[in-house]
Design a protein around this motif. Structure first.
Motif, mmCIF file in Angstrom:
data_model
loop_
_atom_site.group_PDB
_atom_site.id
_atom_site.type_symbol
_atom_site.label_atom_id
_atom_site.label_comp_id
_atom_site.label_asym_id
_atom_site.label_seq_id
_atom_site.Cartn_x
_atom_site.Cartn_y
_atom_site.Cartn_z
ATOM 1 N N HIS A 24 0.840 -1.201 0.000
ATOM 2 C CA HIS A 24 0.000 0.000 0.000
ATOM 3 C C HIS A 24 0.879 1.257 0.000
ATOM 4 O O HIS A 24 0.630 2.208 -0.749
ATOM 5 N N ASP A 25 1.923 1.253 0.823
ATOM 6 C CA ASP A 25 2.843 2.391 0.882
ATOM 7 C C ASP A 25 3.565 2.588 -0.452
ATOM 8 O O ASP A 25 3.742 3.722 -0.908
ATOM 9 N N LEU A 26 3.970 1.500 -1.078
ATOM 10 C CA LEU A 26 4.631 1.591 -2.380
ATOM 11 C C LEU A 26 3.687 2.140 -3.449
ATOM 12 O O LEU A 26 4.092 2.931 -4.302
ATOM 13 N N GLN A 27 2.429 1.739 -3.380
ATOM 14 C CA GLN A 27 1.435 2.242 -4.323
ATOM 15 C C GLN A 27 1.254 3.748 -4.153
ATOM 16 O O GLN A 27 1.199 4.497 -5.127
ATOM 17 N N ARG A 28 1.179 4.217 -2.925
ATOM 18 C CA ARG A 28 1.036 5.658 -2.671
ATOM 19 C C ARG A 28 2.270 6.420 -3.126
ATOM 20 O O ARG A 28 2.166 7.512 -3.692
ATOM 21 N N ALA A 29 3.457 5.852 -2.909
ATOM 22 C CA ALA A 29 4.694 6.507 -3.341
ATOM 23 C C ALA A 29 4.750 6.594 -4.862
ATOM 24 O O ALA A 29 5.134 7.629 -5.420
ATOM 25 N N ALA A 30 4.345 5.533 -5.540
ATOM 26 C CA ALA A 30 4.331 5.540 -7.006
ATOM 27 C C ALA A 30 3.349 6.579 -7.530
ATOM 28 O O ALA A 30 3.641 7.296 -8.497
ATOM 29 N N GLN A 31 2.207 6.708 -6.895
ATOM 30 C CA GLN A 31 1.220 7.701 -7.305
ATOM 31 C C GLN A 31 1.778 9.114 -7.111
ATOM 32 O O GLN A 31 1.620 9.977 -7.972
ATOM 33 N N SER A 32 2.449 9.351 -6.011
ATOM 34 C CA SER A 32 3.051 10.657 -5.761
ATOM 35 C C SER A 32 4.123 10.981 -6.792
ATOM 36 O O SER A 32 4.219 12.118 -7.265
ATOM 37 N N LEU A 33 4.922 9.987 -7.149
ATOM 38 C CA LEU A 33 5.936 10.206 -8.178
ATOM 39 C C LEU A 33 5.307 10.523 -9.529
ATOM 40 O O LEU A 33 5.823 11.360 -10.281
ATOM 41 N N ARG A 34 4.183 9.864 -9.836
ATOM 42 C CA ARG A 34 3.480 10.169 -11.089
ATOM 43 C C ARG A 34 3.006 11.611 -11.111
ATOM 44 O O ARG A 34 3.150 12.311 -12.110
#
Length: 64
Positions: A24-34
């Motif tokens: 879940h944390d990795l998904q949020r980090a990827a979204q922020s990077l996008r």
């Protein structure tokens, strides 16, 4: 062997919860990077100048 299976495969096992939270944390980090890369594609100058200030809200006239 059964104990190891329960520890690793049970949905309520700590390792399962930790793995789920990490994903879940990795998904949020990827979204922020996008979001960041999209913004930088539209405004590459912001790397040098920073993000422009928000539009200022006109102040109300002072009361006397």
């Amino acid at each position: 062997m059964q104990r190891a299976d329960r520890s690793l495969l049970d949905p309520s096992a700590p390792i399962q919860r930790n793995a789920e939270q990490t994903l879940h944390d990795l998904q949020r980090a990827a979204q922020s990077l996008r979001v960041l890369t999209d913004y930088l594609q539209r405004h590459p100058e912001s790397l040098l100048r920073g993000k422009p200030d928000d539009a200022k809200i006109p102040s109300s006239p002072e009361r006397r």
